[in-house]
Design an enzyme around this catalytic site. Sequence first.
Site: not given
Ligand SMILES: NC(=O)c1ccc[n+]([C@@H]2O[C@H](COP(=O)([O-])OP(=O)(O)OC[C@H]3O[C@@H](n4cnc5c(N)ncnc54)[C@H](O)[C@@H]3O)[C@@H](O)[C@H]2O)c1
Length: 554
Positions: A121, A154, A192, A142
């Site tokens: 993000s 994005e 964002n 994204h």
């Molecule tokens: N939450 C949102 O609204 C949102 C929106 C757009 C983008 N993002 C981006 O998406 C990405 C993930 O965010 P999220 O909110 O899903 O986080 P989250 O904490 O819900 O999920 C992350 C997942 O990644 C897994 N993980 C961590 N290390 C790992 C590895 N080495 N191999 C495999 N799996 C692994 C974890 O077990 C977890 O289930 C981030 O970069 C975040 O910035 C989030």
Amino acid sequence: MSRQFETIGVVGLGTMGAGIAEVFARNGYSVIGVEQTDEQMERGRANIRHSTDRAVKRGKLSAAEQQATLDRLRLTTQLADLADCDLVVEAVVERLGVKRAIFQRLDEIVRPDAVLATNTSSLSVTEISAATSSPGRVIGLHFFNPAPVQQFVELIHTVVSDPDVIDDVEELARKMGKLPVAVEDRAGFIANALLFGYLNHAVSMYESHYASREDIDVAIRLGCGYPMGPLALLDLIGLDTAYEILDTMYREGRNRLHAPSPLLKQLVTAGLLGRKTGRGFYTYEAADRPIVVDDAETPGLDSAPQFRRQIARVGVVGSGTMATGIVEVFASGGYDVTHVTGSTSLDELADADLVVEAIADELSAKRALVNSLDEICRDGAILATTTTSLPVIELAAATGRPGDVVGMHFFNPAQEVELVEVVATVATGSDVTETVRAVCAAVGKHAVCCADRAGFIVNALLFPYLNDAVRMLEAHYADADEIDTAMKAGCALPMGPFELLDVVGNDVALAIEQRLFQEFREPGLAPAPLLEHLVTAGYLGRKTGRGFRDYSTR
Ligand SMILES: NC(=O)c1ccc[n+]([C@@H]2O[C@H](COP(=O)([O-])OP(=O)(O)OC[C@H]3O[C@@H](n4cnc5c(N)ncnc54)[C@H](O)[C@@H]3O)[C@@H](O)[C@H]2O)c1
């Protein structure tokens, strides 16, 4: 010839990864999802099942399509299983070190022509790509939360991304019904960068007891028509992710308004990450579930009626649209209303229980008016002001009854917008606030209470965001159409910032932004020069036929 994508890898099946895997699988692609442990893998599977169950219930997916979607999905704990993927989308935690390590390994595992994308993000896609031997095939892709619902994506290109990689992924996104916009690699990209300053500001408001979490969220839903309030949205995003995004944005831009509110850090440290852990700003019935349950902060039942004043007769002063609307609101709510305009005398308000003034927002005129009302109205009558931009305490201090003076900020058109901001100054009696809240409920309005600060809740949260959008335009990072699309299709807002500014009027927006800047003296709140120039040029928006867009030929 463009690349053919058949097998897609998704690394991390948390809040976003599970949704991204679902998007590809629903669109007919074979998906291989990777998690760290069997337990997390099964949690990802359960979330995809739960989400597709909901889509079936809402008629968006048939039972057969759901089964086919689930059949196209293979989950594993081994990154090496991604060897045959044509595209891998990484969606693990928002930490640069973790992402770089994964990209380094993916670079060794997948074919040289496969595309590697990060769903980051805010982190630098360039820095992530530099962990690989072939950064040209690394891009940002994204998605927005929830990925199966939000159309916008994005596409982030670095200075070394191969243009054909961007083109191919753009085509893929379009095929899946998404709306992709290509942008350069800057913290927060479009959506964002504009959203998180607003979210952080809402946390600060809550942290400083300026308003309750419920009132902040309701004010934004009813006042701006947003689908969710900021604190509920933060719970959906995940507070750890939100913290990391803000922290990255702050480190890149050094804008104090992006420095994560201390409360965010405390909640994250306590493991209260939002919906995914069952508790964040709100408490949920279980982890990963959307239903909010009562907790210690849930507002109690309304105060007992004996702590409120009796209101039967209401006076309204003013002749504009707002005053007329307020008269209608009280009259249809069953109150005995006296409407005083320029041609009638204030003396008619001598026996009113509540007087609402809605004259032009000019300090000396309003002070003179409340001063006269103070002399005319009976003891115990409440004096309410609808001011948008003046401190309510300035008006209270012009009377001999500051405890009886309160702000009642209606929104235009008063007959339709359900929200009223009830503004208590340092002097307002709590029985007065309670009485006004109860009166609002009696006329079908939803009252939210806040302290007497510039912009109250809605304008204080909305206008700095609009100003940030103007700054982004001014910096030529994206054009007005791209920014409007990002906020509508990515964040489900009813209007893009430039559409809204042209409706509100650039002069009105500038006046509110100047007031916020004067009160808080935050450099980040200084009105964007472009907005000032448009106002100087007379480009005020739809009302003058030209604002951010030209309406003269439409
Ligand atoms: N939450 C949102 O609204 C949102 C929106 C757009 C983008 N993002 C981006 O998406 C990405 C993930 O965010 P999220 O909110 O899903 O986080 P989250 O904490 O819900 O999920 C992350 C997942 O990644 C897994 N993980 C961590 N290390 C790992 C590895 N080495 N191999 C495999 N799996 C692994 C974890 O077990 C977890 O289930 C981030 O970069 C975040 O910035 C989030």
